[in-house]
Design a protein around this motif. Structure first.
Motif, PDB file in Angstrom:
ATOM      1  N   VAL A 191      31.995  12.877 -54.218  1.00 34.21           N
ATOM      2  CA  VAL A 191      32.519  14.413 -54.313  1.00 34.21           C
ATOM      3  C   VAL A 191      31.365  15.078 -53.981  1.00 34.21           C
ATOM      4  N   GLY A 192      31.954  16.128 -53.003  1.00 36.91           N
ATOM      5  CA  GLY A 192      31.431  17.057 -52.384  1.00 36.91           C
ATOM      6  C   GLY A 192      31.225  19.058 -53.581  1.00 36.91           C
ATOM      7  N   ASP A 193      30.429  19.599 -52.557  1.00 35.99           N
ATOM      8  CA  ASP A 193      30.023  20.372 -52.957  1.00 35.99           C
ATOM      9  C   ASP A 193      31.774  20.995 -53.022  1.00 35.99           C
ATOM     10  N   ALA A 194      32.898  20.732 -52.236  1.00 30.83           N
ATOM     11  CA  ALA A 194      34.093  21.623 -51.881  1.00 30.83           C
ATOM     12  C   ALA A 194      34.703  21.664 -53.945  1.00 30.83           C
ATOM     13  N   CYS A 195      34.623  20.953 -54.511  1.00 31.82           N
ATOM     14  CA  CYS A 195      35.046  20.739 -56.128  1.00 31.82           C
ATOM     15  C   CYS A 195      34.868  21.305 -56.762  1.00 31.82           C
ATOM     16  N   THR A 196      36.023  22.471 -57.518  1.00 28.59           N
ATOM     17  CA  THR A 196      36.012  23.874 -58.127  1.00 28.59           C
ATOM     18  C   THR A 196      36.794  23.063 -59.287  1.00 28.59           C
ATOM     19  N   ARG A 197      36.266  21.785 -59.331  1.00 32.02           N
ATOM     20  CA  ARG A 197      36.598  20.804 -61.101  1.00 32.02           C
ATOM     21  C   ARG A 197      37.694  21.104 -61.835  1.00 32.02           C
ATOM     22  N   CYS A 198      38.853  21.045 -61.131  1.00 29.19           N
ATOM     23  CA  CYS A 198      40.478  21.358 -61.568  1.00 29.19           C
ATOM     24  C   CYS A 198      40.586  20.029 -62.399  1.00 29.19           C
ATOM     25  N   GLY A 199      40.212  19.245 -62.224  1.00 34.12           N
ATOM     26  CA  GLY A 199      40.581  18.086 -62.690  1.00 34.12           C
ATOM     27  C   GLY A 199      41.878  17.440 -62.179  1.00 34.12           C
ATOM     28  N   THR A 200      42.693  17.777 -60.969  1.00 38.19           N
ATOM     29  CA  THR A 200      43.602  17.425 -60.488  1.00 38.19           C
ATOM     30  C   THR A 200      43.341  16.050 -60.776  1.00 38.19           C
ATOM     31  N   CYS A 201      42.070  15.372 -60.126  1.00 38.68           N
ATOM     32  CA  CYS A 201      41.766  13.880 -59.798  1.00 38.68           C
ATOM     33  C   CYS A 201      42.005  13.168 -61.340  1.00 38.68           C
ATOM     34  N   ALA A 202      41.217  13.209 -62.102  1.00 40.40           N
ATOM     35  CA  ALA A 202      41.753  12.656 -63.720  1.00 40.40           C
ATOM     36  C   ALA A 202      42.579  13.245 -63.949  1.00 40.40           C
ATOM     37  N   GLU A 203      43.341  14.352 -64.019  1.00 42.16           N
ATOM     38  CA  GLU A 203      45.324  13.677 -64.109  1.00 42.16           C
ATOM     39  C   GLU A 203      45.489  12.256 -63.908  1.00 42.16           C
ATOM     40  N   GLY A 204      45.336  12.375 -62.427  1.00 37.17           N
ATOM     41  CA  GLY A 204      46.712  11.555 -61.814  1.00 37.17           C
ATOM     42  C   GLY A 204      45.887  10.392 -61.431  1.00 37.17           C
ATOM     43  N   GLY A 215      30.643  14.751 -63.329  1.00 42.07           N
ATOM     44  CA  GLY A 215      30.945  15.556 -61.961  1.00 42.07           C
ATOM     45  C   GLY A 215      32.105  14.964 -61.480  1.00 42.07           C
ATOM     46  N   TYR A 216      32.901  14.425 -62.161  1.00 43.84           N
ATOM     47  CA  TYR A 216      34.292  13.892 -61.505  1.00 43.84           C
ATOM     48  C   TYR A 216      33.767  12.717 -61.223  1.00 43.84           C
ATOM     49  N   SER A 217      32.964  11.718 -61.320  1.00 41.01           N
ATOM     50  CA  SER A 217      32.694  10.498 -60.161  1.00 41.01           C
ATOM     51  C   SER A 217      34.088   9.499 -61.131  1.00 41.01           C
ATOM     52  N   ALA A 218      34.283   8.826 -60.427  1.00 41.04           N
ATOM     53  CA  ALA A 218      35.031   7.489 -60.692  1.00 41.04           C
ATOM     54  C   ALA A 218      34.024   6.820 -61.228  1.00 41.04           C
ATOM     55  N   ASP A 219      34.283   5.327 -62.500  1.00 40.89           N
ATOM     56  CA  ASP A 219      33.734   4.859 -62.905  1.00 40.89           C
ATOM     57  C   ASP A 219      34.067   3.482 -62.343  1.00 40.89           C
ATOM     58  N   PRO A 220      33.541   3.112 -61.304  1.00 41.44           N
ATOM     59  CA  PRO A 220      33.373   1.436 -60.999  1.00 41.44           C
ATOM     60  C   PRO A 220      34.061   0.467 -61.779  1.00 41.44           C
ATOM     61  N   GLU A 221      34.098   0.378 -62.598  1.00 39.85           N
ATOM     62  CA  GLU A 221      34.727  -0.788 -63.428  1.00 39.85           C
ATOM     63  C   GLU A 221      35.839  -0.267 -63.853  1.00 39.85           C
ATOM     64  N   LYS A 222      36.078   0.964 -64.379  1.00 37.48           N
ATOM     65  CA  LYS A 222      37.881   0.880 -63.820  1.00 37.48           C
ATOM     66  C   LYS A 222      38.464   1.368 -62.708  1.00 37.48           C
ATOM     67  N   CYS A 223      38.082   1.366 -61.757  1.00 36.67           N
ATOM     68  CA  CYS A 223      38.485   2.489 -60.719  1.00 36.67           C
ATOM     69  C   CYS A 223      39.302   1.011 -59.497  1.00 36.67           C
ATOM     70  N   ILE A 224      40.741   1.477 -59.077  1.00 38.71           N
ATOM     71  CA  ILE A 224      41.393  -0.184 -58.842  1.00 38.71           C
ATOM     72  C   ILE A 224      41.170   0.355 -57.147  1.00 38.71           C
ATOM     73  N   THR A 225      40.710   1.573 -56.849  1.00 37.05           N
ATOM     74  CA  THR A 225      40.607   2.198 -55.058  1.00 37.05           C
ATOM     75  C   THR A 225      41.600   2.319 -54.658  1.00 37.05           C
ATOM     76  N   CYS A 226      42.765   3.086 -55.598  1.00 36.16           N
ATOM     77  CA  CYS A 226      44.438   3.206 -55.243  1.00 36.16           C
ATOM     78  C   CYS A 226      43.710   4.749 -54.247  1.00 36.16           C
ATOM     79  N   CYS A 227      42.865   5.374 -54.149  1.00 36.66           N
ATOM     80  CA  CYS A 227      42.598   6.295 -53.129  1.00 36.66           C
ATOM     81  C   CYS A 227      43.752   8.029 -53.775  1.00 36.66           C
ATOM     82  N   ALA A 228      44.171   7.367 -55.204  1.00 34.29           N
ATOM     83  CA  ALA A 228      45.225   8.309 -55.675  1.00 34.29           C
ATOM     84  C   ALA A 228      43.855  10.134 -55.625  1.00 34.29           C
ATOM     85  N   CYS A 229      42.917   9.984 -55.979  1.00 35.90           N
ATOM     86  CA  CYS A 229      42.087  11.223 -56.392  1.00 35.90           C
ATOM     87  C   CYS A 229      41.634  11.445 -55.457  1.00 35.90           C
ATOM     88  N   ILE A 230      40.920  11.277 -53.748  1.00 33.26           N
ATOM     89  CA  ILE A 230      41.073  11.040 -52.417  1.00 33.26           C
ATOM     90  C   ILE A 230      42.392  12.449 -52.187  1.00 33.26           C
TER      91      ILE A 230
END
Ligand SMILES: Cc1cc2nc3c(=O)[nH]c(=O)nc-3n(C[C@H](O)[C@H](O)[C@H](O)COP(=O)(O)O)c2cc1C
Length: 266
Positions: A191-204, A215-230
């Motif tokens: 997660v880079g400095d450009a993150c505005t903490r808008c929450g779009t990643c968490a919502e989707g 810091g809006y990081s993804a929990d590797p235990e739950k992440c399914i590597t779908c890349c939607a947040c990216i």
């Protein structure tokens, strides 16, 4: 046979399965339609029950040649009462292995009567501008095929006198299913400095893996590597760290350049 309504179900972290199912629905052109998007954990809390007067279409992406394992619980809770059903898988131009057969089997066990199946191509979840795989797909030609498939489904339904007279449909694949549905447990998102903490990643996020308090990081235990947040980050603040997922994206982009085409079975 007459259908009173169309129920469209999709799980679609990066939106490709959703675009395909909407294309198919345009081809069917039925006035009464409901789209049930089960991408978020919240949406998967509501079970589905369908009747014999509806047409159910379910579209999911292929993960490791299989139906995504996190959908098993929701799919197994469907209560269909002789509902004609269309199974659709969307894959990233590599291979769909037995995923279409698996989805058809699941729906049949839940009380559906399969009338058709389709395998379509969608931009690979790991695809990026630097390492594209099936970039921009489904494209106009794919959606044209999706609409044609929809028209064929409608014609087939119109030619069938009643739900108990649906002829058998042959879906390719083998049992036991070949792919291994186990996903990687990997911490691969920066997660880079450009993150505005808008929450779009968490919502989707389809698994609720992103924690605003971390810091809006993804929990590797739950992440399914779908890349939607990216892909959905409006600030392009999320990127793949060097490691297995980024290596896979480069490998896929090299190995699966040759365009595959949608297929359907009626
Ligand atoms: C964990 C994972 C596994 C995948 N496995 C496959 C696969 O086996 N074959 C393939 O062609 N694409 C595979 N894909 C790519 C997706 O099927 C493809 O990108 C699809 O278009 C995503 O659909 P969506 O946009 O509806 O999320 C995989 C993607 C992910 C995230």
């Amino acid at each position: 046979m007459r259908i009173d309504s169309l129920r469209l179900v999709c799980f679609s972290p990066t939106g490709r399965s959703r675009t395909v199912i909407q294309g198919i629905a345009r081809g069917i052109d039925h006035g009464t339609m409901e789209l049930i998007d089960i991408t978020t954990p919240q949406a998967r809390k509501k079970p589905l029950e369908t009747s014999g007067n509806e047409l159910l279409i379910v579209a999911v992406p292929v993960y490791m040649g299989r139906v995504p394992a996190l959908l098993t619980e929701w799919l197994r809770a469907i209560r269909a009462h002789g509902t004609p059903a269309v199974s659709v898988v969307v894959y990233g131009n590599r291979v769909y292995e037995d995923a279409l057969l698996e989805l058809t089997d699941i729906l049949t066990r839940r009380g559906c009567r399969p009338i058709a199946g389709g395998a379509f191509i969608g931009e690979h979840s790991f695809s990026s501008a630097e390492a594209p795989t099936a970039g921009g797909r489904p494209d106009a030609a794919d959606l044209h095929r999706a609409e044609a498939f929809g028209r064929k489904i409608r014609e087939k339904l119109e030619a069938i006198p009643s739900v108990d007279r649906i002829p058998n449909v042959t879906i390719p694949g083998c049992r036991p299913y070949r792919g291994d549905p186990t996903l990687w447990t990997v911490d691969f998102i920066a997660v880079g400095d450009a993150c505005t903490r808008c929450g779009t990643c968490a919502e989707g996020c389809p698994t609720g893996a992103i924690d605003p308090d971390e810091g809006y990081s993804a929990d590797p235990e739950k992440c399914i590597t779908c890349c939607a947040c990216i892909k959905h980050c409006p600030a392009h603040a999320r990127t793949m760290r060097p490691g297995p997922v980024r290596d896979a994206s480069v490998r896929l982009s090299t190995l699966y350049r040759e365009r595959k085409e949608p297929e359907y079975f009626l």
